[in-house]
Design a protein around this motif. Structure first.
Motif, PDB file in Angstrom:
ATOM      1  N   GLU A   7       0.830  -1.211   0.000  1.00  0.00           N
ATOM      2  CA  GLU A   7       0.000   0.000   0.000  1.00  0.00           C
ATOM      3  C   GLU A   7       0.864   1.262   0.000  1.00  0.00           C
ATOM      4  OE1 GLU A   7      -3.545   2.079   2.640  1.00  0.00           O
ATOM      5  OE2 GLU A   7      -2.919   0.018   3.054  1.00  0.00           O
ATOM      6  N   HIS A   8       1.946   1.242   0.785  1.00  0.00           N
ATOM      7  CA  HIS A   8       2.776   2.439   0.907  1.00  0.00           C
ATOM      8  C   HIS A   8       3.949   2.440  -0.080  1.00  0.00           C
ATOM      9  CE1 HIS A   8       0.568   3.720   4.424  1.00  0.00           C
ATOM     10  NE2 HIS A   8       0.727   2.511   4.961  1.00  0.00           N
ATOM     11  N   GLY A   9       4.400   1.276  -0.463  1.00  0.00           N
ATOM     12  CA  GLY A   9       5.605   1.189  -1.287  1.00  0.00           C
ATOM     13  C   GLY A   9       5.339   1.245  -2.778  1.00  0.00           C
ATOM     14  N   VAL A  10       4.127   0.923  -3.192  1.00  0.00           N
ATOM     15  CA  VAL A  10       3.788   0.928  -4.613  1.00  0.00           C
ATOM     16  C   VAL A  10       2.761   2.024  -4.858  1.00  0.00           C
ATOM     17  CG1 VAL A  10       2.837  -0.426  -6.507  1.00  0.00           C
ATOM     18  CG2 VAL A  10       4.210  -1.557  -4.758  1.00  0.00           C
ATOM     19  N   HIS A  11       2.964   2.789  -5.896  1.00  0.00           N
ATOM     20  CA  HIS A  11       2.022   3.858  -6.230  1.00  0.00           C
ATOM     21  C   HIS A  11       0.829   3.247  -6.973  1.00  0.00           C
ATOM     22  CE1 HIS A  11       4.938   6.809  -4.914  1.00  0.00           C
ATOM     23  NE2 HIS A  11       5.848   6.241  -5.707  1.00  0.00           N
ATOM     24  N   LEU A  12      -0.084   2.692  -6.182  1.00  0.00           N
ATOM     25  CA  LEU A  12      -1.175   1.933  -6.771  1.00  0.00           C
ATOM     26  C   LEU A  12      -2.091   2.786  -7.635  1.00  0.00           C
ATOM     27  CD1 LEU A  12      -2.202  -0.502  -3.891  1.00  0.00           C
ATOM     28  CD2 LEU A  12      -0.975  -1.029  -5.990  1.00  0.00           C
ATOM     29  N   ASP A  13      -2.320   4.006  -7.247  1.00  0.00           N
ATOM     30  CA  ASP A  13      -3.230   4.853  -8.031  1.00  0.00           C
ATOM     31  C   ASP A  13      -2.726   5.006  -9.465  1.00  0.00           C
ATOM     32  OD1 ASP A  13      -4.886   5.166  -5.926  1.00  0.00           O
ATOM     33  OD2 ASP A  13      -4.112   7.130  -5.305  1.00  0.00           O
ATOM     34  N   GLY A  14      -1.440   5.319  -9.592  1.00  0.00           N
ATOM     35  CA  GLY A  14      -0.865   5.473 -10.922  1.00  0.00           C
ATOM     36  C   GLY A  14      -0.835   4.162 -11.685  1.00  0.00           C
ATOM     37  N   PHE A  15      -0.559   3.091 -10.934  1.00  0.00           N
ATOM     38  CA  PHE A  15      -0.483   1.773 -11.559  1.00  0.00           C
ATOM     39  C   PHE A  15      -1.840   1.363 -12.125  1.00  0.00           C
ATOM     40  CE2 PHE A  15      -0.709  -2.900 -11.183  1.00  0.00           C
ATOM     41  CZ  PHE A  15       0.354  -3.244 -12.022  1.00  0.00           C
ATOM     42  N   LEU A  16      -2.893   1.571 -11.333  1.00  0.00           N
ATOM     43  CA  LEU A  16      -4.213   1.116 -11.739  1.00  0.00           C
ATOM     44  C   LEU A  16      -4.817   1.970 -12.852  1.00  0.00           C
ATOM     45  CD1 LEU A  16      -5.682   0.195  -8.243  1.00  0.00           C
ATOM     46  CD2 LEU A  16      -4.888  -1.359 -10.025  1.00  0.00           C
ATOM     47  N   LYS A  17      -4.291   3.162 -13.061  1.00  0.00           N
ATOM     48  CA  LYS A  17      -4.804   4.009 -14.131  1.00  0.00           C
ATOM     49  C   LYS A  17      -4.346   3.518 -15.498  1.00  0.00           C
ATOM     50  CE  LYS A  17      -5.188   8.293 -11.478  1.00  0.00           C
ATOM     51  NZ  LYS A  17      -4.567   9.619 -11.204  1.00  0.00           N
ATOM     52  N   HIS A  18      -3.282   2.717 -15.536  1.00  0.00           N
ATOM     53  CA  HIS A  18      -2.777   2.224 -16.811  1.00  0.00           C
ATOM     54  C   HIS A  18      -3.669   1.107 -17.346  1.00  0.00           C
ATOM     55  CE1 HIS A  18       0.849   4.391 -15.607  1.00  0.00           C
ATOM     56  NE2 HIS A  18       1.238   4.294 -16.877  1.00  0.00           N
ATOM     57  N   GLU A  19      -3.846   1.117 -18.653  1.00  0.00           N
ATOM     58  CA  GLU A  19      -4.618   0.053 -19.287  1.00  0.00           C
ATOM     59  C   GLU A  19      -3.695  -1.139 -19.535  1.00  0.00           C
ATOM     60  OE1 GLU A  19      -7.071  -0.670 -23.434  1.00  0.00           O
ATOM     61  OE2 GLU A  19      -6.882   1.365 -22.644  1.00  0.00           O
ATOM     62  N   LEU A  20      -4.052  -2.274 -18.981  1.00  0.00           N
ATOM     63  CA  LEU A  20      -3.210  -3.463 -19.089  1.00  0.00           C
ATOM     64  C   LEU A  20      -3.692  -4.342 -20.232  1.00  0.00           C
ATOM     65  CD1 LEU A  20      -2.871  -4.415 -15.314  1.00  0.00           C
ATOM     66  CD2 LEU A  20      -1.362  -2.990 -16.692  1.00  0.00           C
ATOM     67  N   GLU A  21      -2.744  -4.977 -20.919  1.00  0.00           N
ATOM     68  CA  GLU A  21      -3.072  -5.894 -21.996  1.00  0.00           C
ATOM     69  C   GLU A  21      -2.576  -7.294 -21.639  1.00  0.00           C
ATOM     70  OE1 GLU A  21      -2.857  -3.870 -26.227  1.00  0.00           O
ATOM     71  OE2 GLU A  21      -0.994  -3.541 -25.118  1.00  0.00           O
ATOM     72  N   ASN A  22      -3.393  -8.285 -21.930  1.00  0.00           N
ATOM     73  CA  ASN A  22      -2.998  -9.675 -21.753  1.00  0.00           C
ATOM     74  C   ASN A  22      -2.858 -10.270 -23.152  1.00  0.00           C
ATOM     75  OD1 ASN A  22      -2.490 -12.235 -20.821  1.00  0.00           O
ATOM     76  ND2 ASN A  22      -4.632 -12.709 -20.382  1.00  0.00           N
ATOM     77  N   LEU A  23      -1.626 -10.368 -23.651  1.00  0.00           N
ATOM     78  CA  LEU A  23      -1.399 -10.686 -25.059  1.00  0.00           C
ATOM     79  C   LEU A  23      -0.686 -12.019 -25.236  1.00  0.00           C
ATOM     80  CD1 LEU A  23      -0.169  -7.178 -26.291  1.00  0.00           C
ATOM     81  CD2 LEU A  23      -2.463  -8.146 -26.479  1.00  0.00           C
ATOM     82  N   PHE A  24      -1.039 -12.703 -26.332  1.00  0.00           N
ATOM     83  CA  PHE A  24      -0.381 -13.933 -26.740  1.00  0.00           C
ATOM     84  C   PHE A  24       0.972 -13.527 -27.327  1.00  0.00           C
ATOM     85  CE2 PHE A  24      -0.761 -17.793 -29.782  1.00  0.00           C
ATOM     86  CZ  PHE A  24      -0.025 -18.565 -28.914  1.00  0.00           C
ATOM     87  N   TYR A  25       2.068 -13.861 -26.654  1.00  0.00           N
ATOM     88  CA  TYR A  25       3.361 -13.263 -26.979  1.00  0.00           C
ATOM     89  C   TYR A  25       4.350 -14.231 -27.630  1.00  0.00           C
ATOM     90  CZ  TYR A  25       7.769 -10.737 -26.367  1.00  0.00           C
ATOM     91  OH  TYR A  25       8.976 -10.134 -26.587  1.00  0.00           O
ATOM     92  N   GLN A  26       4.706 -15.302 -26.934  1.00  0.00           N
ATOM     93  CA  GLN A  26       5.920 -16.030 -27.282  1.00  0.00           C
ATOM     94  C   GLN A  26       5.889 -16.642 -28.684  1.00  0.00           C
ATOM     95  OE1 GLN A  26       7.410 -18.714 -24.337  1.00  0.00           O
ATOM     96  NE2 GLN A  26       8.806 -19.715 -25.727  1.00  0.00           N
TER      97      GLN A  26
END
Length: 224
Positions: A7-26
């Motif tokens: 909670e204190h060590g990670v900037h969760l607000d900024g992290f959660l604002k990013h749009e995450l992608e789950n992509l078929f990569y390898q």
């Protein structure tokens, strides 16, 4: 105290604002690397136009990867493409990889261009992978279809005695099983009528004298 640390060590607000992608990569990325090693997109570019704002060589390469990984129809290709890392790799957005683009790309593949493309790819692969070309092995096989919309698929004889639409594929390969030439015949073409056109193609590529023919009674006739 892990929750307090997070909670204190990670900037969760900024992290959660990013749009995450789950992509078929390898697998798609590895396939793209293999294609570029063999200079396939570069070879396509020699023969394909760059009209419509999308490089047809990249579109054709993406279709090859799709055929190898998870074959989709042209209508559903964009859905698959958007779930992979390829839009980031090729710098082509998903909405541009539509059915119209793919069909126009396929129009570039004339018989004459296919022969030249295949010859260029083989020349690169021989050097890149130290392929032996002192002996080639030639055979013809059938490829059957469940659908009815392939224009060159016809009902014809096959060893399984199935009466599905089919095409006949003639291919010569190196001892490492790398295809050197290929020719597709309509499915209703009898095996016996495929030998002379195939020999002509082998002569054209100057590999006839190196070729061992795998022949059964389907290719046997007085003329052959």
């Amino acid at each position: 105290k892990l929750s307090e640390y997070l909670e204190h060590g990670v900037h969760l607000d900024g992290f959660l604002k990013h749009e995450l992608e789950n992509l078929f990569y390898q697998t798609p990325v590895t396939m793209w690397k293999l294609l570029t090693e063999m200079q396939v997109p570069e070879i396509f570019s020699r023969y394909f136009s760059k009209a419509w704002g999308v490089d047809a060589a990249s579109a054709a390469s993406a279709m090859i990867i799709n055929y190898a990984v998870e074959h989709r129809s042209k209508n559903k290709f964009a859905d698959w493409y958007g779930q992979t890392y390829l839009p980031h790799l090729l710098k082509i957005p998903t909405e541009k990889m539509n059915k119209d683009l793919l069909c126009r790309t396929m129009d570039f593949f004339t018989d004459e261009k296919i022969e030249k493309i295949h010859a260029d790819i083989v020349n690169v692969a021989k050097t890149k992978y130290n392929l032996k070309d002192d002996k080639l092995f030639f055979d013809i096989t059938d490829v059957t279809f469940e659908g009815v919309h392939c224009p060159i698929a016809k009902n014809g004889y096959n060893s399984r005695h199935e009466y599905n639409p089919q095409i006949n594929l003639a291919m010569a390969t190196t001892i490492e099983r790398f295809p050197v030439i290929h020719k597709v015949f309509e499915g209703g073409t009898k095996d016996v009528k495929t030998l002379i056109p195939a020999v002509s193609l082998l002569e054209k590529f100057k590999v006839l004298e190196k070729t061992i023919f795998i022949i059964d009674r389907g290719l046997t006739s007085k003329g052959n």
